[in-house]
Design a protein around this motif. Structure first.
Motif, PDB file in Angstrom:
ATOM      1  N   ASP A  15       1.056  -0.879  -0.005  1.00 26.58           N
ATOM      2  CA  ASP A  15      -0.012   0.171   0.199  1.00 26.58           C
ATOM      3  C   ASP A  15       0.719   1.349  -0.142  1.00 26.58           C
ATOM      4  O   ASP A  15       1.978   1.204   0.135  1.00 26.58           O
ATOM      5  CB  ASP A  15      -0.925  -0.234   1.196  1.00 26.58           C
ATOM      6  CG  ASP A  15      -0.601  -0.012   2.695  1.00 26.58           C
ATOM      7  OD1 ASP A  15       0.143   1.633   3.308  1.00 26.58           O
ATOM      8  OD2 ASP A  15       0.178  -1.396   3.106  1.00 26.58           O
ATOM      9  N   SER A  39      -8.547   8.371   3.661  1.00 26.37           N
ATOM     10  CA  SER A  39      -8.693   7.600   3.958  1.00 26.37           C
ATOM     11  C   SER A  39      -9.126   6.953   5.445  1.00 26.37           C
ATOM     12  O   SER A  39      -9.604   6.223   5.556  1.00 26.37           O
ATOM     13  CB  SER A  39      -7.061   6.552   3.018  1.00 26.37           C
ATOM     14  OG  SER A  39      -7.444   6.911   1.525  1.00 26.37           O
ATOM     15  N   CYS A  63      -3.677   3.970  -0.608  1.00 24.61           N
ATOM     16  CA  CYS A  63      -3.902   2.791  -1.668  1.00 24.61           C
ATOM     17  C   CYS A  63      -3.145   1.624  -1.356  1.00 24.61           C
ATOM     18  O   CYS A  63      -2.459   1.582  -1.132  1.00 24.61           O
ATOM     19  CB  CYS A  63      -3.767   3.684  -3.696  1.00 24.61           C
ATOM     20  SG  CYS A  63      -3.999   2.478  -4.989  1.00 24.61           S
ATOM     21  N   ASP A  64      -4.524   1.247  -1.500  1.00 24.07           N
ATOM     22  CA  ASP A  64      -4.089  -0.212  -1.334  1.00 24.07           C
ATOM     23  C   ASP A  64      -4.791  -1.482  -2.577  1.00 24.07           C
ATOM     24  O   ASP A  64      -5.357  -0.858  -3.317  1.00 24.07           O
ATOM     25  CB  ASP A  64      -4.499  -0.818   0.487  1.00 24.07           C
ATOM     26  CG  ASP A  64      -5.767  -0.626   0.665  1.00 24.07           C
ATOM     27  OD1 ASP A  64      -6.566  -0.771  -0.239  1.00 24.07           O
ATOM     28  OD2 ASP A  64      -5.627  -0.704   1.535  1.00 24.07           O
ATOM     29  N   GLU A  65      -4.575  -2.853  -1.772  1.00 22.55           N
ATOM     30  CA  GLU A  65      -5.253  -3.848  -3.004  1.00 22.55           C
ATOM     31  C   GLU A  65      -6.148  -3.579  -3.160  1.00 22.55           C
ATOM     32  O   GLU A  65      -7.020  -4.463  -3.592  1.00 22.55           O
ATOM     33  CB  GLU A  65      -4.810  -5.223  -2.193  1.00 22.55           C
ATOM     34  CG  GLU A  65      -5.615  -5.592  -0.758  1.00 22.55           C
ATOM     35  CD  GLU A  65      -5.552  -5.330   0.933  1.00 22.55           C
ATOM     36  OE1 GLU A  65      -6.031  -5.374   1.392  1.00 22.55           O
ATOM     37  OE2 GLU A  65      -3.953  -4.457   0.431  1.00 22.55           O
ATOM     38  N   ARG A  66      -7.585  -2.850  -2.027  1.00 19.75           N
ATOM     39  CA  ARG A  66      -8.586  -3.193  -2.675  1.00 19.75           C
ATOM     40  C   ARG A  66      -9.002  -1.853  -3.783  1.00 19.75           C
ATOM     41  O   ARG A  66      -9.971  -1.891  -4.197  1.00 19.75           O
ATOM     42  CB  ARG A  66      -9.606  -2.067  -1.275  1.00 19.75           C
ATOM     43  CG  ARG A  66     -10.338  -2.865  -0.509  1.00 19.75           C
ATOM     44  CD  ARG A  66     -10.171  -2.254   1.091  1.00 19.75           C
ATOM     45  NE  ARG A  66      -9.074  -1.350   1.498  1.00 19.75           N
ATOM     46  CZ  ARG A  66      -8.808  -1.081   2.509  1.00 19.75           C
ATOM     47  NH1 ARG A  66     -10.193  -1.439   3.306  1.00 19.75           N
ATOM     48  NH2 ARG A  66      -7.919   0.009   3.252  1.00 19.75           N
ATOM     49  N   THR A  67      -8.188  -1.448  -4.405  1.00 22.71           N
ATOM     50  CA  THR A  67      -7.864  -0.140  -5.232  1.00 22.71           C
ATOM     51  C   THR A  67      -7.434  -1.145  -6.531  1.00 22.71           C
ATOM     52  O   THR A  67      -8.556  -1.095  -7.343  1.00 22.71           O
ATOM     53  CB  THR A  67      -7.605   0.398  -5.541  1.00 22.71           C
ATOM     54  OG1 THR A  67      -8.286   1.638  -3.555  1.00 22.71           O
ATOM     55  CG2 THR A  67      -7.712   1.964  -6.614  1.00 22.71           C
ATOM     56  N   THR A  68      -6.115  -1.443  -6.336  1.00 20.06           N
ATOM     57  CA  THR A  68      -5.504  -2.048  -7.061  1.00 20.06           C
ATOM     58  C   THR A  68      -4.184  -2.997  -7.031  1.00 20.06           C
ATOM     59  O   THR A  68      -4.290  -2.642  -5.266  1.00 20.06           O
ATOM     60  CB  THR A  68      -4.768  -1.371  -8.451  1.00 20.06           C
ATOM     61  OG1 THR A  68      -4.035  -1.696  -9.315  1.00 20.06           O
ATOM     62  CG2 THR A  68      -4.068  -0.241  -7.591  1.00 20.06           C
ATOM     63  N   ARG A  69      -4.159  -4.010  -7.397  1.00 14.92           N
ATOM     64  CA  ARG A  69      -2.792  -5.012  -5.921  1.00 14.92           C
ATOM     65  C   ARG A  69      -1.968  -4.589  -7.090  1.00 14.92           C
ATOM     66  O   ARG A  69      -0.668  -4.988  -6.585  1.00 14.92           O
ATOM     67  CB  ARG A  69      -3.722  -6.713  -6.044  1.00 14.92           C
ATOM     68  CG  ARG A  69      -4.404  -6.716  -5.635  1.00 14.92           C
ATOM     69  CD  ARG A  69      -4.619  -8.201  -5.863  1.00 14.92           C
ATOM     70  NE  ARG A  69      -3.932  -9.209  -4.963  1.00 14.92           N
ATOM     71  CZ  ARG A  69      -4.438  -9.446  -4.500  1.00 14.92           C
ATOM     72  NH1 ARG A  69      -5.294  -9.157  -3.515  1.00 14.92           N
ATOM     73  NH2 ARG A  69      -3.106  -9.963  -3.163  1.00 14.92           N
ATOM     74  N   GLN A  74      -1.104   1.700  -7.856  1.00  8.17           N
ATOM     75  CA  GLN A  74      -1.061   2.530  -5.716  1.00  8.17           C
ATOM     76  C   GLN A  74      -0.341   3.605  -6.020  1.00  8.17           C
ATOM     77  O   GLN A  74      -0.808   4.542  -5.639  1.00  8.17           O
ATOM     78  CB  GLN A  74      -0.554   1.326  -5.766  1.00  8.17           C
ATOM     79  CG  GLN A  74      -1.234   0.489  -5.264  1.00  8.17           C
ATOM     80  CD  GLN A  74      -0.795  -1.122  -3.994  1.00  8.17           C
ATOM     81  OE1 GLN A  74       0.240  -0.770  -3.757  1.00  8.17           O
ATOM     82  NE2 GLN A  74      -1.737  -1.622  -3.760  1.00  8.17           N
TER      83      GLN A  74
END
Length: 139
Positions: A15, A39, A63-69, A74
């Protein structure tokens, strides 16, 4: 007898966050000045979950894995938000706020996180520290 070690890989579950801190930070004021929803926020004072820890207030855009891995995506999302607010972030620094770009992730021994030359230029132009925080737990 073979070598049982795993090859080094990339950090996992990364993240990226823009973090603003100050002893008297008012999260609502930072949100209004940046015109960006945080956030996460932490009001100044003793944290009931970590009583001996940091007492500064904190505002975070993450920005973390919930937005993009993908780490590069990120990073791009957070950098774009920071770049668009460069003069405001500079003013906050002049007013004594601590700003940092924080990258966290799970890393095995010898794992790495890669930044392209363009990403490093973008980070340098922000004029704030880059903090890398690996977690060495197995993932």
């Amino acid at each position: 007898m073979g070598d049982d070690s795993k090859p080094a890989g990339h950090w996992r579950l990364t993240d990226v966050a823009l973090v603003i801190r100050k002893a008297d930070l008012d999260p609502d004021t930072i949100t209004a000045r940046l015109d960006l929803p945080p956030s996460a926020v932490k009001a100044p004072g003793i944290d009931r979950w970590n009583p001996g820890g940091d007492t500064d207030g904190q505002w975070r855009y993450q920005c973390d894995e919930r937005t993009t891995r993908r780490f590069s995506e990120q990073l791009d999302i957070v950098l774009k938000a920071a770049e668009q607010r460069g003069p405001i972030l500079g003013s906050l620094q002049q007013e004594g706020f601590d700003l940092a770009l924080l990258v966290r992730g799970f890393a095995s021994h010898d794992a790495h996180v890669l930044f392209s030359p363009l990403e490093m230029q973008r980070i340098a132009r922000l004029n704030m520290p880059l903090s890398l925080v690996p977690s060495l737990n197995e993932r």
